[in-house]
Design a protein around this motif. Structure first.
Motif, PDB file in Angstrom:
ATOM      1  N   LEU A 126       0.719  -1.132  -0.019  1.00 59.49           N
ATOM      2  CA  LEU A 126      -0.141   0.065  -0.118  1.00 59.49           C
ATOM      3  C   LEU A 126       0.990   1.246  -0.059  1.00 59.49           C
ATOM      4  O   LEU A 126       1.884   1.576   0.965  1.00 59.49           O
ATOM      5  N   GLY A 127       0.766   2.049  -1.122  1.00 59.67           N
ATOM      6  CA  GLY A 127       1.472   3.293  -1.102  1.00 59.67           C
ATOM      7  C   GLY A 127       3.111   3.055  -1.492  1.00 59.67           C
ATOM      8  O   GLY A 127       3.714   3.833  -1.207  1.00 59.67           O
ATOM      9  N   VAL A 128       3.277   1.947  -2.036  1.00 66.58           N
ATOM     10  CA  VAL A 128       4.838   1.496  -2.333  1.00 66.58           C
ATOM     11  C   VAL A 128       5.118   1.558  -3.931  1.00 66.58           C
ATOM     12  O   VAL A 128       6.092   2.514  -4.105  1.00 66.58           O
ATOM     13  N   ALA A 129       4.062   1.302  -4.702  1.00 67.23           N
ATOM     14  CA  ALA A 129       4.445   1.543  -6.319  1.00 67.23           C
ATOM     15  C   ALA A 129       4.242   3.029  -6.556  1.00 67.23           C
ATOM     16  O   ALA A 129       3.195   3.797  -6.224  1.00 67.23           O
ATOM     17  N   ASP A 130       5.036   3.344  -7.466  1.00 65.82           N
ATOM     18  CA  ASP A 130       5.315   4.829  -7.856  1.00 65.82           C
ATOM     19  C   ASP A 130       4.543   4.881  -9.333  1.00 65.82           C
ATOM     20  O   ASP A 130       4.021   5.904  -9.672  1.00 65.82           O
ATOM     21  N   ALA A 131       4.416   3.781 -10.019  1.00 68.44           N
ATOM     22  CA  ALA A 131       3.980   3.798 -11.189  1.00 68.44           C
ATOM     23  C   ALA A 131       3.801   2.420 -11.872  1.00 68.44           C
ATOM     24  O   ALA A 131       4.336   1.350 -10.915  1.00 68.44           O
ATOM     25  N   ALA A 132       2.776   2.293 -12.696  1.00 69.17           N
ATOM     26  CA  ALA A 132       2.443   0.717 -13.222  1.00 69.17           C
ATOM     27  C   ALA A 132       2.683   0.785 -14.702  1.00 69.17           C
ATOM     28  O   ALA A 132       2.197   1.892 -15.255  1.00 69.17           O
ATOM     29  N   ILE A 133       2.909  -0.153 -15.277  1.00 75.20           N
ATOM     30  CA  ILE A 133       3.221  -0.405 -16.872  1.00 75.20           C
ATOM     31  C   ILE A 133       2.440  -1.465 -17.183  1.00 75.20           C
ATOM     32  O   ILE A 133       2.879  -2.575 -16.738  1.00 75.20           O
ATOM     33  N   PHE A 134       1.256  -1.444 -17.739  1.00 75.90           N
ATOM     34  CA  PHE A 134       0.355  -2.523 -18.274  1.00 75.90           C
ATOM     35  C   PHE A 134       0.771  -2.756 -19.772  1.00 75.90           C
ATOM     36  O   PHE A 134       0.793  -1.883 -20.544  1.00 75.90           O
ATOM     37  N   GLY A 135       1.073  -4.145 -19.802  1.00 77.28           N
ATOM     38  CA  GLY A 135       1.374  -4.512 -21.250  1.00 77.28           C
ATOM     39  C   GLY A 135       0.095  -5.359 -21.740  1.00 77.28           C
ATOM     40  O   GLY A 135      -0.593  -6.311 -21.406  1.00 77.28           O
ATOM     41  N   ARG A 136      -0.155  -4.980 -23.149  1.00 81.98           N
ATOM     42  CA  ARG A 136      -1.408  -5.460 -23.840  1.00 81.98           C
ATOM     43  C   ARG A 136      -0.788  -6.890 -24.956  1.00 81.98           C
ATOM     44  O   ARG A 136       0.460  -6.632 -25.329  1.00 81.98           O
ATOM     45  N   GLU A 137      -1.667  -7.597 -25.392  1.00 84.53           N
ATOM     46  CA  GLU A 137      -1.245  -8.717 -26.062  1.00 84.53           C
ATOM     47  C   GLU A 137      -0.627  -8.068 -27.570  1.00 84.53           C
ATOM     48  O   GLU A 137       0.075  -8.692 -27.947  1.00 84.53           O
ATOM     49  N   ASP A 138      -1.151  -6.884 -27.923  1.00 82.47           N
ATOM     50  CA  ASP A 138      -0.637  -6.483 -29.195  1.00 82.47           C
ATOM     51  C   ASP A 138       0.633  -5.774 -28.947  1.00 82.47           C
ATOM     52  O   ASP A 138       1.104  -5.108 -30.011  1.00 82.47           O
ATOM     53  N   GLY A 139       1.351  -5.923 -27.774  1.00 80.22           N
ATOM     54  CA  GLY A 139       2.699  -5.309 -27.688  1.00 80.22           C
ATOM     55  C   GLY A 139       2.542  -3.751 -27.247  1.00 80.22           C
ATOM     56  O   GLY A 139       3.562  -3.178 -27.055  1.00 80.22           O
ATOM     57  N   GLY A 140       1.346  -3.356 -27.181  1.00 80.54           N
ATOM     58  CA  GLY A 140       1.206  -1.853 -26.667  1.00 80.54           C
ATOM     59  C   GLY A 140       1.377  -1.834 -25.196  1.00 80.54           C
ATOM     60  O   GLY A 140       0.932  -2.907 -24.603  1.00 80.54           O
ATOM     61  N   THR A 141       1.549  -0.728 -24.707  1.00 77.31           N
ATOM     62  CA  THR A 141       1.774  -0.529 -23.023  1.00 77.31           C
ATOM     63  C   THR A 141       0.774   0.660 -22.788  1.00 77.31           C
ATOM     64  O   THR A 141       0.496   1.669 -23.297  1.00 77.31           O
ATOM     65  N   GLU A 142       0.384   0.717 -21.317  1.00 77.42           N
ATOM     66  CA  GLU A 142      -0.223   1.724 -20.854  1.00 77.42           C
ATOM     67  C   GLU A 142       0.352   2.207 -19.555  1.00 77.42           C
ATOM     68  O   GLU A 142       0.652   1.173 -18.764  1.00 77.42           O
ATOM     69  N   ARG A 143       0.684   3.188 -19.426  1.00 80.11           N
ATOM     70  CA  ARG A 143       1.448   3.519 -18.102  1.00 80.11           C
ATOM     71  C   ARG A 143       0.544   4.456 -17.255  1.00 80.11           C
ATOM     72  O   ARG A 143      -0.117   5.225 -17.400  1.00 80.11           O
ATOM     73  N   ARG A 144       0.799   4.110 -15.774  1.00 81.22           N
ATOM     74  CA  ARG A 144      -0.067   4.677 -15.170  1.00 81.22           C
ATOM     75  C   ARG A 144       0.736   5.239 -13.746  1.00 81.22           C
ATOM     76  O   ARG A 144       1.296   4.558 -13.054  1.00 81.22           O
ATOM     77  N   ASP A 145       0.917   6.636 -13.417  1.00 81.36           N
ATOM     78  CA  ASP A 145       1.666   6.985 -12.656  1.00 81.36           C
ATOM     79  C   ASP A 145       0.863   7.763 -11.294  1.00 81.36           C
ATOM     80  O   ASP A 145      -0.430   7.928 -11.290  1.00 81.36           O
TER      81      ASP A 145
END
Ligand code: DER
Length: 233
Positions: free
Chosen positions: A214-233
């Motif tokens: 909890l409150g540890v991660a600063d960002a997350a990068i999610f990868g999609r099967e088409d190779g694209g990514t979405e970043r959430r800060d």
């Protein structure tokens, strides 16, 4: 597989957060494995110089050595610039459930000794509410059945939709972590008040820590099967 393509895509994108000279925490699990392998290739190709890694598990340490990475211990590194690790679930506030791979204690120690922690995951790990994935709780073997009963007493009053607890087994014997501990997996369904639950669980003497980050991660990068990514800060 689709998830594997997403895991690789997220791991590849996380390399953009690496710089030469960094001291890196190396996570555990199949997504973190992609990061270790790709980081090893990048270092071998001269993209980064003087990078050193602190593995969060024996498994990651072995893979990192095979990948040609220079390793050190957390104590020798002192403090880390960046930890890259996977997760079993990521909620909108970047709170996590981790521990599916059984390394949650060392992962949390390393993540909390880093300036930044970035989660890499395939898109399926993004959830609205934590809890569908069983919450790992690391406990000491001494009196574990009493500890399990105390955990269940906490769950009785907790804002959760399920209360089943199970000792994690490897084949037919208790799973033992790198640190020599056991893990209870709590099938909670949904966790209404993660901070309250985490603090009540770790207050039990035989509980060492939980897979709630909890409150540890600063960002997350999610990868999609088409190779694209979405970043959430
Ligand atoms: O055990 C762990 O915390 C791992 O990071 C796990 O949560 C994610 O593993 P995966 O990348 O193999 O899904």
């Amino acid at each position: 597989s689709a998830a594997d393509a997403g895991k690789r895509a997220a791991a590849l994108a996380a390399l953009d957060d690496v710089q030469s000279g960094m001291r890196l925490g190396l996570g555990t699990g199949s997504t973190a494995d992609w990061f270790v392998r790709l980081l090893g290739e990048a270092c071998g190709a001269g993209r980064f110089r003087d990078v050193v890694g602190v593995p969060t598990s024996l498994r990651t340490g072995e893979l990192a050595e095979r990948s040609g990475l220079r390793l050190t211990t957390l104590d020798d590194a002192g403090w880390l610039d960046l930890t890259v690790d996977g997760a079993d679930e990521v909620d909108p506030e970047l709170n996590l459930i981790k521990g599916g791979g059984g390394a949650l204690l060392q992962e949390k120690i390393v993540a909390c000794a880093s300036d930044r922690m970035i989660v890499i995951a395939d898109a399926s790990k993004s959830v609205d509410v934590l809890g569908a994935f069983p919450l790992p709780v690391e406990i000491v073997p001494f009196g574990w059945e009493t500890t399990k009963a105390l955990v269940e007493a906490v769950l009785a009053d907790a804002d959760v939709s399920g209360r089943e607890t199970a000792l994690r087994l490897a084949r037919d014997t208790p799973f033992i972590t790198d640190g020599g501990h056991m893990i209870l997996d709590l099938r909670l369904g949904r966790i209404g008040a993660p901070r309250r639950l985490a603090s009540e669980l770790v207050a039990i003497p035989g509980v060492i820590d939980t897979g709630l980050f909890l409150g540890v991660a600063d960002a997350a990068i999610f990868g999609r099967e088409d190779g694209g990514t979405e970043r959430r800060d």
